[in-house]
Design a protein around this motif. Structure first.
Motif, short mmCIF file in Angstrom:
data_model
loop_
_atom_site.label_atom_id
_atom_site.label_comp_id
_atom_site.label_asym_id
_atom_site.label_seq_id
_atom_site.Cartn_x
_atom_site.Cartn_y
_atom_site.Cartn_z
N ARG A 1 58.42 53.14 69.71
CA ARG A 1 58.55 54.36 69.05
C ARG A 1 58.11 54.60 67.43
O ARG A 1 58.25 53.38 66.79
CB ARG A 1 60.08 54.67 68.94
N PHE A 2 57.65 55.72 67.12
CA PHE A 2 56.99 55.86 65.89
C PHE A 2 57.40 57.09 65.14
O PHE A 2 57.79 58.28 65.75
CB PHE A 2 55.49 56.02 65.91
N HIS A 3 58.02 56.85 63.95
CA HIS A 3 58.60 57.54 63.19
C HIS A 3 57.55 57.95 62.13
O HIS A 3 57.23 56.98 60.94
CB HIS A 3 59.94 57.43 62.71
N ILE A 4 56.71 59.23 62.13
CA ILE A 4 55.67 59.15 61.05
C ILE A 4 56.10 60.05 60.26
O ILE A 4 56.59 61.29 60.32
CB ILE A 4 54.51 59.91 62.06
N VAL A 5 55.90 59.65 58.94
CA VAL A 5 56.31 60.50 57.68
C VAL A 5 55.15 61.01 56.77
O VAL A 5 54.34 60.11 56.41
CB VAL A 5 57.44 59.35 56.81
N GLY A 6 55.20 62.23 56.43
CA GLY A 6 54.12 62.60 55.63
C GLY A 6 52.80 62.58 56.23
O GLY A 6 51.86 62.56 55.37
N ALA A 7 52.84 62.86 57.43
CA ALA A 7 51.33 63.05 58.21
C ALA A 7 50.62 64.75 58.07
O ALA A 7 51.52 65.59 57.79
CB ALA A 7 51.53 62.97 59.55
N PRO A 8 49.64 64.73 57.82
CA PRO A 8 48.98 65.95 57.69
C PRO A 8 49.01 66.75 59.23
O PRO A 8 49.08 65.89 60.17
CB PRO A 8 47.50 65.70 57.17
N VAL A 9 48.79 67.98 59.24
CA VAL A 9 48.70 68.67 60.33
C VAL A 9 47.65 68.20 61.42
O VAL A 9 47.97 68.11 62.58
CB VAL A 9 48.29 70.15 60.02
N SER A 10 46.44 67.83 60.76
CA SER A 10 45.58 67.11 61.88
C SER A 10 46.30 65.81 62.87
O SER A 10 45.81 65.82 63.73
CB SER A 10 44.34 66.66 61.30
N LEU A 11 46.74 65.14 62.07
CA LEU A 11 47.43 63.80 62.75
C LEU A 11 48.37 64.61 63.70
O LEU A 11 48.66 64.00 64.79
CB LEU A 11 48.02 62.81 61.59
N ARG A 12 49.53 65.11 62.92
CA ARG A 12 50.54 65.89 64.17
C ARG A 12 49.93 66.44 65.33
O ARG A 12 50.15 66.29 66.36
CB ARG A 12 51.47 66.90 63.36
#
Length: 115
Positions: free
Chosen positions: A78-89
């Motif tokens: 599981r990955f909680h991704i913090v502060g990612a730009p829209v492209s990564l999302r």
């Protein structure tokens, strides 16, 4: 043009969780370095990763198609991704293993609720 570098630091470990802060430039070359760094941290005991990307610069030449290769394979991860730009999302949004947090406070709140 300088060489892109990436730094990965483990800030906290608790149970199955690992909080990783990433800084530097995410480019095609450093994406592979980050991927292998994350793969090396996957164990039976460490399956939940909080990835803090707040200090990452995103190389504008990094192909969006490369982004799904960032995360190690494994259905139990599981990955909680913090502060990612829209492209990564956009590229990782269909990955059911990912949860996105817009800020550290929301990620920390989830981290703190777990045993």
């Amino acid at each position: 043009m300088g060489t892109a570098t990436i730094q990965v630091r483990v800030l906290a470990v608790a149970g199955r969780r690992v909080w990783v802060a990433v800084s530097g430039t995410l480019s095609a070359a450093t994406l592979r370095v980050l991927h292998y760094n994350l793969c090396a941290r996957v164990t039976d005991e460490r399956t939940e990763f909080y990835l803090d990307f707040n200090a990452v610069r995103w190389d504008e030449n990094l192909p969006a198609a490369e982004l799904p290769r960032l995360l190690p394979p494994g259905g139990r991860l599981r990955f909680h991704i913090v502060g990612a730009p829209v492209s990564l999302r956009g590229q990782l949004g269909s990955d059911v293993r990912c949860r996105f947090h817009s800020d550290i406070a929301s990620a920390w709140s989830e981290w703190s609720r777990q045993p």
